[in-house]
Design a protein around this motif. Sequence first.
Motif, PDB file in Angstrom:
ATOM      1  N   VAL A   1       0.818  -1.216   0.000  1.00  0.00           N
ATOM      2  CA  VAL A   1       0.000   0.000   0.000  1.00  0.00           C
ATOM      3  C   VAL A   1       0.851   1.265   0.000  1.00  0.00           C
ATOM      4  O   VAL A   1       0.318   2.374  -0.094  1.00  0.00           O
ATOM      5  N   THR A   2       2.177   1.116   0.091  1.00  0.00           N
ATOM      6  CA  THR A   2       3.070   2.277   0.120  1.00  0.00           C
ATOM      7  C   THR A   2       2.997   3.035  -1.198  1.00  0.00           C
ATOM      8  O   THR A   2       3.239   2.448  -2.262  1.00  0.00           O
ATOM      9  N   PRO A   3       2.693   4.314  -1.183  1.00  0.00           N
ATOM     10  CA  PRO A   3       2.511   5.050  -2.445  1.00  0.00           C
ATOM     11  C   PRO A   3       3.714   5.040  -3.373  1.00  0.00           C
ATOM     12  O   PRO A   3       3.549   5.105  -4.589  1.00  0.00           O
ATOM     13  N   PHE A   4       4.950   4.946  -2.811  1.00  0.00           N
ATOM     14  CA  PHE A   4       6.122   4.989  -3.690  1.00  0.00           C
ATOM     15  C   PHE A   4       6.618   3.600  -4.087  1.00  0.00           C
ATOM     16  O   PHE A   4       7.679   3.451  -4.683  1.00  0.00           O
ATOM     17  N   ALA A   5       5.864   2.552  -3.780  1.00  0.00           N
ATOM     18  CA  ALA A   5       6.242   1.194  -4.162  1.00  0.00           C
ATOM     19  C   ALA A   5       6.194   1.031  -5.687  1.00  0.00           C
ATOM     20  O   ALA A   5       5.454   1.737  -6.392  1.00  0.00           O
ATOM     21  N   LEU A   6       6.965   0.080  -6.191  1.00  0.00           N
ATOM     22  CA  LEU A   6       7.058  -0.162  -7.622  1.00  0.00           C
ATOM     23  C   LEU A   6       5.686  -0.396  -8.238  1.00  0.00           C
ATOM     24  O   LEU A   6       5.406   0.073  -9.349  1.00  0.00           O
TER      25      LEU A   6
END
Length: 829
Positions: free
Chosen positions: A180-185
């Motif tokens: 859920v991390t916005p900057f994840a691939l």
Amino acid sequence: MTKFIRYFLLLLLTNQAIAQSITPDEYLGFPLGSKFAFHSQITDYINTLQARNPDRMKITRYGTTNEGRPLMVAFIASPENMSKLNAIRENHLKSIGMLPGKPDASVPPIVWLSYNVHGNESVSANTSMKVVYELLNKNNALTQEFLKNMVIMIDPCINPDGYERYSQWYNRVQNVTPDVTPFALEHDEPWPGGRFNHYLFDLNRDWAWQTQKETQERIVLYNQWMPHFHADFHEMGPARSYYFPPAAKPYNKDVTAWQRQFNELIGEYCRKYFDKNNWAYFTKNDYDLFYPSYGDTWPTANGAIGVTYEQGGGGRAGLALEREDEHDTLTLKNRIDHHYATSLATLEAVLSQKDKVVSEFIKFHQDAINAPIGNFKTYVIKAKGNEERIRSFGSWMEKQGFTYGIAGKSISTKGTELTTVTEQAIKIENNDLLISAYQPKSNLLRILFDPKPVLEDSVTYDVTSWGLAYVFGLKAYGLKEKLVPAAYQPAKIENPIPASSPYAYIANWSEVEDAVFLADLLKNGILVKTSNVPFEMDKISYSAGTLIITKKGNENVAFDKLVTSLATKHHIQLMPVKTGYVSSGPDFGNDNVVAIKAPKIVAVSGDGISPTAFGGVWHFFEQQIKYPVTIVSAARLASLPWNEIDVLILPDGRYGDIINDKHLEALQNWVKNGGKIIAMERATEAFMNKPGFALSKKFSDKKKDADFFKKFGEQQREEASDSSPGSMFQITLDPTHPLAFGCSKEYFTIVRDAYEREYLKDGWNVGYLTEDGYKAGFVGTKMTGKLKNTLIMGVQDLGRGHVVYLMDDPVFRSMLYNGKILFSNAVFR
């Protein structure tokens, strides 16, 4: 025995019910919304449901994408309506004048739900499975009521190629547990993204222009059914909630009172679902009903109720995304629930007004046939000298569903010239096209011909002027009187092989098909020359840019047979001549008659490049003039074998990290040795104020004090004041320069930005805006001054090569006919 029969019948009915009601979860093997289904899984599921419910569902495959994926619509209705589906269609079309005769029965509302026109707005296609399942679910009393009272058309995915580009990528990179991390691939979709189709066109802007295969094939089916209602399902940025009608202003002035009223009603039904579940939403913002080429506005102009739905999400959302500002995690399942709710709300709203939906639609079209609104009752298109352009225009009109003909006689009258919007005396000639406003699609006709659309609100996000006279570069008039067209049959062009082989063949250069012909000649190894100045032979005048195909230099091919057959194939009328001597102008051996080389063309794509700008170039070569183009990644630009390349095309994009000073020096040396750069829009910034390049920026006045005290609450309008979302301007052209050869005397373009370039001091200012270039559309007050006395198209001669600066994209959305001719000049001349 009786008990056994009863048991057997009960078992049979139970098995049939199970067979009919396979859920998406059961078919996919995973819960709907827990991952993205591939396009093939979605279509296979819908085909399976049809096979199990043949009395209530029929699938029509209406085409295929550029990559070969099926385009399909599922018709769903009660067994009674399904059994007479074609009769419903025919009676419906008869009632609106699109088939001859009178209907012999009333028809139910026809509702078309379109999902996933933008490929990475992928909740839509996944939602379509749930919608189709519930419509066929006999235990759902509400959906069964829908089936009894309407015919429902479901297009599960308008843009399969874009959808598959996104879903294939996402399913490859996602974590087992969605991150859920916005900057994840998995929230960082790579270039060009899945939004667009194979050729990176935005299919939601293509309804009126029909440049793309998917649109052309879909609208054939649309015109065969003319639905009463069309809903278009989208996604927007993941930080946003959900949008449903009422639509934002501006509305096109031709949206009827009934369509506006129903727009409000749709909102009422959607609110019931969203308020009940405490879901966030907004209305009356951002999504207007003005530009007539969307999936809501084009159907609206055709008399339907057209609506857009927008779910927060899009390509960045993936399966799950943490939203700090909303204190929640947005999931694919959430998004499916919301689109499913508005799908049902749509059908409920139509059901509540089912009789009026039909009667208003009939009235809309009957009024168009018998008493069309608007000042103009007939449109006239001058044909002389524009025969191939007329052929292209006629083909486009047929795709729209318009009827037209020719004058059939000479008529002297008055009409409004549609690019100057002035009344003039007009002499209508026998072969001029006539388009009567007295036809079922009169409203769409009027909207598309409108030279100055009325904009009730300046905050809009797309093109605000699109008049057909501008777009096709035709001399067109609107008449207040009704004229009845005569039958039109395009002249058949043939080029028989002359009895004695000519010295040369001459072909005009003024139409897009002329560029297609040139491309075919070059691909077949034919030497083609062109005159850079006008000339006259046998009392016939030829313009600069005319193609000259001499026998000399073409001895190694079946010259006459090949040239004449290619000309006939492309509707080109050749003029065979027996000599290279001209009565006025340069003889064919003069230095002003130059050879056109078959160039090796390279176009740049990849990170930093506008996908749609690149797509316009790619589609132009592959699908329009059918000439080979080599696509390279921007990252490879520095290492290209320049000695093998003739033309380098730099589509709009950010080139700051792509072209540095070392690259510029190498490019400059290549140009000096005979290369050609075509830099488009923001790509021109890479050459601005750089040593050896002639392009420089105009500097605006310093900000006024008032700019420092602008109001926060007016920021949207403040931004609009410094914008031109797409307005029509007339470019002043130098017709003697090869870049302008074949373009109409009046060259119109859709201006979307102000690049503020100085006139070239060391080069050719081929196209520029003067004080009075503006024609129509919205231009903000701060933008107005920037769009005066500024360079739009320039050419710098550099050694043996050239740099072509195009601050305007001539192949934007493949809309502008003259733009394609100008771009062909940039490439080949």
